[in-house]
Design an enzyme around this catalytic site. Sequence first.
Site, PDB file in Angstrom:
ATOM      1  N   HIS A   1      73.466  19.413  33.147  1.00 30.68           N
ATOM      2  CA  HIS A   1      74.943  20.072  32.724  1.00 30.68           C
ATOM      3  C   HIS A   1      75.502  20.498  33.034  1.00 30.68           C
ATOM      4  CE1 HIS A   1      71.674  21.463  29.210  1.00 30.68           C
ATOM      5  NE2 HIS A   1      72.941  22.219  28.402  1.00 30.68           N
TER       6      HIS A   1
ATOM      7  N   LYS B   1      77.533  25.927  34.595  1.00 33.10           N
ATOM      8  CA  LYS B   1      76.166  26.710  33.613  1.00 33.10           C
ATOM      9  C   LYS B   1      75.402  27.273  34.322  1.00 33.10           C
ATOM     10  CE  LYS B   1      72.784  26.506  29.967  1.00 33.10           C
ATOM     11  NZ  LYS B   1      73.192  27.057  29.641  1.00 33.10           N
TER      12      LYS B   1
END
Length: 276
Positions: free
Chosen positions: A162, A166
């Site tokens: 990600h 994140k």
Amino acid sequence: MDTIQVMVNGAPGNVACMVIRHIILDRRFALVPYSLTGPEIAEDVCTIEGMPLQLVRPDARESILDAVRKQGPGLICIDFTHPSAVNGNAEFYCANSMPFVMGTTGGDREKLFSRVAGSGISAVIAPNMAKQIVGFQAMMAYAAETFPGLFDGYTLEIAESHQRGKADTSGTARAMVGYFNRLGCSFTEADIRMERDPERQKRAWGVPEAHLAGHAWHTYSLVSDDGTVKFSFTHNVNGREVYVRGTLDAVAYLHRRVAEGIRGRIFSMMDVLKGD
């Protein structure tokens, strides 16, 4: 269909702002001009599609209650904030009778579920708002229930990538661990390989440079004990549109269930998909 009053919390974060843009353009919804934000956010106003939103830090949440309620009945909150804010925001929603869709992962999930179950509101809480991925999870849940131990003796690897911002391990990857455990794989959430470095994402994973700032790539690989058999399941998402569409469907679903008088109930995205 009545217009649904919605407050999106998490601006000026990327996902929250994308959800806000879609809500402004969707006639099913009316956007409340406030957004709960983090204590570290310096600005007081965020303007999206020409609409100014007042950013509300945690210590000022109570001060906007009267103004929010004047926007109209049936308010639903959408939460795309930060893992550290999950439980505090949920407490605020429950204490002030605000049904909510929780797209933020992390926090104390047991405490989160318990608080909603003991409250007078209902909520959709899901680690992933992408309907197609939720459908894939439903298939895995069916396999785990129907064929327990199917992959006994297999070695499992879960890798997820990600964007750098994140903060926590993918909630979807964590949810998948349970299915694979029931299928016979010995694996824990701590074993998930998490990638957040843009250079490795680009060179080793092949993530397009245009989506380094917003992507969700997952691979689940199973290898037999003698190395002769391998299974791989992959779902790669670039951008955030798929999550936004699922989130708006969750809001419409929750609005309907609240109108039916359902209280203290926790719904999943699988419930949203089924439409029951």
